[in-house]
Design a protein around this motif. Sequence first.
Motif, PDB file in Angstrom:
ATOM      1  N   GLU A 142       3.946  -7.311   0.249  1.00 59.82           N
ATOM      2  CA  GLU A 142       2.717  -8.103   0.374  1.00 59.82           C
ATOM      3  C   GLU A 142       1.950  -7.676   1.622  1.00 59.82           C
ATOM      4  N   LYS A 153       1.921  -4.730   2.981  1.00 63.28           N
ATOM      5  CA  LYS A 153       1.297  -3.433   2.686  1.00 63.28           C
ATOM      6  C   LYS A 153      -0.015  -3.625   1.927  1.00 63.28           C
ATOM      7  N   THR A 154      -0.008  -4.514   0.953  1.00 64.71           N
ATOM      8  CA  THR A 154      -1.211  -4.810   0.164  1.00 64.71           C
ATOM      9  C   THR A 154      -2.299  -5.424   1.044  1.00 64.71           C
ATOM     10  N   ILE A 155      -1.928  -6.392   1.858  1.00 62.57           N
ATOM     11  CA  ILE A 155      -2.893  -7.052   2.749  1.00 62.57           C
ATOM     12  C   ILE A 155      -3.458  -6.059   3.759  1.00 62.57           C
ATOM     13  N   GLN A 203      -3.645  -2.736   3.554  1.00 63.94           N
ATOM     14  CA  GLN A 203      -4.504  -1.742   2.912  1.00 63.94           C
ATOM     15  C   GLN A 203      -5.852  -2.341   2.543  1.00 63.94           C
ATOM     16  N   LYS A 204      -5.873  -3.574   2.092  1.00 60.99           N
ATOM     17  CA  LYS A 204      -7.135  -4.228   1.760  1.00 60.99           C
ATOM     18  C   LYS A 204      -7.996  -4.382   3.012  1.00 60.99           C
ATOM     19  N   ARG A 205      -7.391  -4.770   4.107  1.00 61.73           N
ATOM     20  CA  ARG A 205      -8.125  -4.925   5.380  1.00 61.73           C
ATOM     21  C   ARG A 205      -8.713  -3.583   5.813  1.00 61.73           C
ATOM     22  N   ASP A 218      -9.463  -1.020   3.869  1.00 64.00           N
ATOM     23  CA  ASP A 218     -10.534  -0.698   2.918  1.00 64.00           C
ATOM     24  C   ASP A 218     -11.793  -1.507   3.218  1.00 64.00           C
ATOM     25  N   ASP A 219     -11.630  -2.804   3.490  1.00 62.88           N
ATOM     26  CA  ASP A 219     -12.776  -3.676   3.762  1.00 62.88           C
ATOM     27  C   ASP A 219     -13.534  -3.245   5.011  1.00 62.88           C
ATOM     28  N   GLU A 220     -12.821  -2.764   6.020  1.00 64.49           N
ATOM     29  CA  GLU A 220     -13.441  -2.361   7.288  1.00 64.49           C
ATOM     30  C   GLU A 220     -13.866  -0.889   7.302  1.00 64.49           C
ATOM     31  N   SER A 274      -9.795   3.319   6.211  1.00 60.77           N
ATOM     32  CA  SER A 274      -8.702   3.926   5.443  1.00 60.77           C
ATOM     33  C   SER A 274      -8.391   5.355   5.856  1.00 60.77           C
TER      34      SER A 274
END
Length: 60
Positions: A27, A29-31, A33-35, A37-39, A42
């Motif tokens: 979980e 890792k998912t959170i 990576q999303k952060r 990507d959002d900022e 990556s």
Amino acid sequence: MTYFLTVFEQSGEKLLDESFEAPNNEEAKTIGQKRLDDEGYSQYTHRCVSPDAKLILFHR
């Protein structure tokens, strides 16, 4: 559990240094990576570390 996400500029300057809560490594890792990507971080050097110092995400 508390995880730590850090993003670095090529010069070594920290662009992002924050902690977040997640129930497990998958979980987190998912959170993380999303952060990233959002900022738009990556493709920057980054790491996400678990409370026991295990690398969950890493990009150089």
